[in-house]
Design a protein around this motif. Structure first.
Motif, PDB file in Angstrom:
ATOM      1  N   GLN A  12       0.840  -1.204   0.000  1.00 57.77           N
ATOM      2  CA  GLN A  12       0.000   0.000   0.000  1.00 57.77           C
ATOM      3  C   GLN A  12       0.871   1.248   0.000  1.00 57.77           C
ATOM      4  N   ASP A  13       0.470   2.233  -0.822  1.00 57.18           N
ATOM      5  CA  ASP A  13       1.102   3.561  -0.825  1.00 57.18           C
ATOM      6  C   ASP A  13       2.603   3.483  -1.105  1.00 57.18           C
ATOM      7  N   ILE A  14       2.990   2.697  -2.082  1.00 58.06           N
ATOM      8  CA  ILE A  14       4.404   2.525  -2.413  1.00 58.06           C
ATOM      9  C   ILE A  14       4.659   3.033  -3.828  1.00 58.06           C
ATOM     10  N   PHE A  43      -2.528  -5.000  -4.035  1.00 58.13           N
ATOM     11  CA  PHE A  43      -1.807  -3.733  -4.189  1.00 58.13           C
ATOM     12  C   PHE A  43      -2.833  -2.609  -4.133  1.00 58.13           C
ATOM     13  N   SER A  44      -2.589  -1.626  -3.276  1.00 60.64           N
ATOM     14  CA  SER A  44      -3.515  -0.514  -3.104  1.00 60.64           C
ATOM     15  C   SER A  44      -2.762   0.812  -3.201  1.00 60.64           C
ATOM     16  N   ASP A  45      -3.205   1.682  -4.116  1.00 64.35           N
ATOM     17  CA  ASP A  45      -2.642   3.013  -4.271  1.00 64.35           C
ATOM     18  C   ASP A  45      -1.125   2.962  -4.453  1.00 64.35           C
ATOM     19  N   CYS A  46      -0.664   2.087  -5.330  1.00 64.51           N
ATOM     20  CA  CYS A  46       0.751   1.983  -5.657  1.00 64.51           C
ATOM     21  C   CYS A  46       0.996   2.499  -7.081  1.00 64.51           C
ATOM     22  N   CYS A  51      -4.306   1.940  -8.585  1.00 61.96           N
ATOM     23  CA  CYS A  51      -2.878   1.874  -8.876  1.00 61.96           C
ATOM     24  C   CYS A  51      -2.595   2.433 -10.268  1.00 61.96           C
ATOM     25  N   GLN A  52      -1.370   2.910 -10.455  1.00 59.85           N
ATOM     26  CA  GLN A  52      -0.893   3.343 -11.765  1.00 59.85           C
ATOM     27  C   GLN A  52       0.181   2.363 -12.200  1.00 59.85           C
ATOM     28  N   MET A  88     -10.396   0.761 -10.804  1.00 59.71           N
ATOM     29  CA  MET A  88     -10.051   2.186 -10.872  1.00 59.71           C
ATOM     30  C   MET A  88      -8.541   2.390 -10.951  1.00 59.71           C
ATOM     31  N   CYS A  89      -7.911   1.672 -11.867  1.00 66.76           N
ATOM     32  CA  CYS A  89      -6.468   1.786 -12.079  1.00 66.76           C
ATOM     33  C   CYS A  89      -6.178   2.527 -13.387  1.00 66.76           C
ATOM     34  N   LEU A  90      -5.003   3.138 -13.449  1.00 61.68           N
ATOM     35  CA  LEU A  90      -4.513   3.747 -14.674  1.00 61.68           C
ATOM     36  C   LEU A  90      -3.539   2.772 -15.325  1.00 61.68           C
ATOM     37  N   LEU A  91      -3.882   2.304 -16.528  1.00 64.88           N
ATOM     38  CA  LEU A  91      -3.032   1.393 -17.280  1.00 64.88           C
ATOM     39  C   LEU A  91      -2.220   2.233 -18.258  1.00 64.88           C
TER      40      LEU A  91
END
Length: 499
Positions: free
Chosen positions: A322-324, A347-350, A383-384, A408-411
């Motif tokens: 998380q948050d990495i 994986f969250s907000d990575c 995640c991005q 809700m990820c950016l690919l």
């Protein structure tokens, strides 16, 4: 008895005291302040009013290695001083509880003998509580330079100590292939904490864990993992002759990494052949280089999170990041390679898109999984992500339900229909996407070359009430009634009075 110099204290007493400490630590003579370790006189001075300044410090609950002769100039071998400090700490264990802090002041301390910092072996009985405290990362540095690297450990704990703490110091390997810590447990070795600690140099293992039970509850806070690792910084499950089956070593639970700076040259960060419950929160993770040569097991790859064995107890197959912020600096760098047959990966907000502008980035496969009918369950939230993610079915003959989800990820590099790929090619059907965006900002899998939908037609502006139709088009219609502007009513007496 007259006081002795620090050097005489070390030469004359360390070997006797070390032997006595390991066998007589539970005796009443070693119970607390005011008593010499194991009842010894010579090395620590006589007990009583005239014992002297050095003797008083040695009998304190806080041991400063400088008082035991450690020089800290980077050239003098300080192994004996650290062995002596540990022997004193072991001698003070009472009722299974250790109450000693070993202080290491600023300096660079050379240690050449394995196990000089910590040597928890039989016949010493289990003990809870020992703390090593430095002055700060790179202010207090312990340089480990054994004659031979592989197989040499600065610390070892074989089912003796729990509740160990290392704070504010740096460890550096000066012999390539040396290792920092060996921990073997059948139920006692657990509860390790590292706070503001840094590792540098070329190691084989940072920490290697083995045993049949525990070796758990370990925490790293605001630490920096640098250097390089022939195997891994934390390796869980070194196989011993009596523990060859995967489930024989599946009691490795609860490892927390918080606000870390993981920036090392090559090797693996976490490798868990025997399962684990692992949480990484916050920080920056970067592999800066590549392995100097290819190996049979790893090839040229370096991996942050490597879980290479499939079968485990369900309770020890859990990973959460998380948050990495990750950086994928070359095609041989991998973030995760997991072959678990069940469990969870989250994986969250990575973000691993920091180097998405590099030419190789669109082709990297930094996230790799082997999946089966029971998972593992894989999820990415907010995640991005760069490159592609690779999935390998454990058995091509068995249908796999949806086990991976991106929410809700950016690919960054590819649209949805090209982002997740099977090792043999094609798109795996067991991966789903929910409200994800492509790198160009489009949604729902439309690539950068997709035609944008046409905007809706503008609505006609309102024109007010329709004018009445002229019944006789040959005659000019009469003019409309003039519009009289509205006027304000005349002021009343009350309003005039209020002015």
């Amino acid at each position: 008895m007259s006081r002795v110099s620090r050097r005489q204290l070390l030469r004359g007493g360390v070997s006797v005291l070390a032997a006595t400490a390991l066998t007589a630590h539970g005796a009443s003579a070693a119970a607390g302040p005011g008593r010499g370790p194991g009842g010894l006189a010579g090395p620590v001075g006589p007990v009583g009013p005239g014992r002297g300044r050095v003797g008083d410090r040695l009998l304190s609950r806080v041991i400063n290695v400088a008082d035991l002769g450690a020089v800290g100039d980077g050239r003098t071998d300080d192994s004996a001083a650290f062995e002596f400090a540990y022997a004193l700490a072991a001698a003070r264990v009472s009722g299974g509880v250790g109450r000693t802090v070993i202080e290491i002041p600023p300096g660079e301390y050379l240690i050449t003998r394995p196990h000089a910092l910590l040597n928890g072996v039989a016949p010493m009985q289990p003990a809870n509580g020992l703390r090593f405290q430095g002055a700060g990362k790179r202010m207090t540095t312990l340089v480990f330079r054994p004659p031979v690297g592989p197989g040499s450990y600065l610390c070892r704990n074989e089912d003796i100590w729990s509740n160990l703490s290392f704070e504010r110091m740096q460890f550096r390997s000066a012999t390539p292939g040396a290792s920092f810590f060996s921990s073997y447990s059948t139920g006692q070795a657990q509860d390790y904490r590292f706070s503001e600690v840094e590792w540098m140099g070329e190691w084989e293992y940072g920490l290697s864990l083995a045993g049949s039970d525990t070796n758990s509850e370990m925490r790293w806070e605001a630490c920096r993992v640098g250097g390089s690792y022939r195997r891994a910084f934390l390796y869980s499950g070194l196989t011993r002759s009596e523990q060859r089956e995967p489930n024989d070593q599946d009691q490795f639970l609860n490892y927390w990494f918080t606000d870390m700076k993981v920036e090392y040259q090559w090797g693996n960060f976490l490798e868990f052949p025997y399962g684990g419950s692992i949480t990484c929160r916050g920080g920056s993770y970067i592999i800066t280089g590549t392995r100097p040569q290819s190996t049979e097991e790893y090839g040229t790859t370096s991996t942050f999170f490597r879980f290479p064995v499939s079968q485990h107890h369900d309770s020890v197959q859990r990973f959460h990041a998380q948050d990495i912020r990750f950086e994928v600096r070359n095609p041989d760098a991998r973030i995760i390679d997991c072959t678990w047959k069940s469990g969870t990966v989250h994986f969250s907000d990575c973000d691993d898109t920091g180097l998405a502008f590099k030419d190789f980035s669109t082709d990297v496969r930094a996230h790799r999984y082997t999946v089966g009918p029971r998972g593992p369950l894989i999820r990415y939230d907010s995640c991005q992500l760069v490159g592609r993610h690779e999935y390998r079915p454990a058995d091509l003959r068995t249908a796999v339900p949806t086990v991976a989800r991106y929410d809700m990820c950016l690919l960054r590099s590819h649209p949805e229909n090209e982002f997740a790929v099977a090792e043999s090619g094609g798109r795996p059907e067991f991966v789903s996407f929910v409200d994800c965006l492509d790198g160009d900002g489009s949604k729902g899998g439309a690539g950068a070359d997709a035609e944008a939908p046409a905007p809706p037609a503008a609505e006609a502006a309102p024109t007010g009430p329709a004018a009445p139709e002229n019944p006789n088009p040959d005659r000019t219609p009469p003019p409309a009634d003039p519009v009289v502007p509205a006027t304000s009513p005349p002021p009343t007496a009350a309003s005039a009075a209020g002015r």
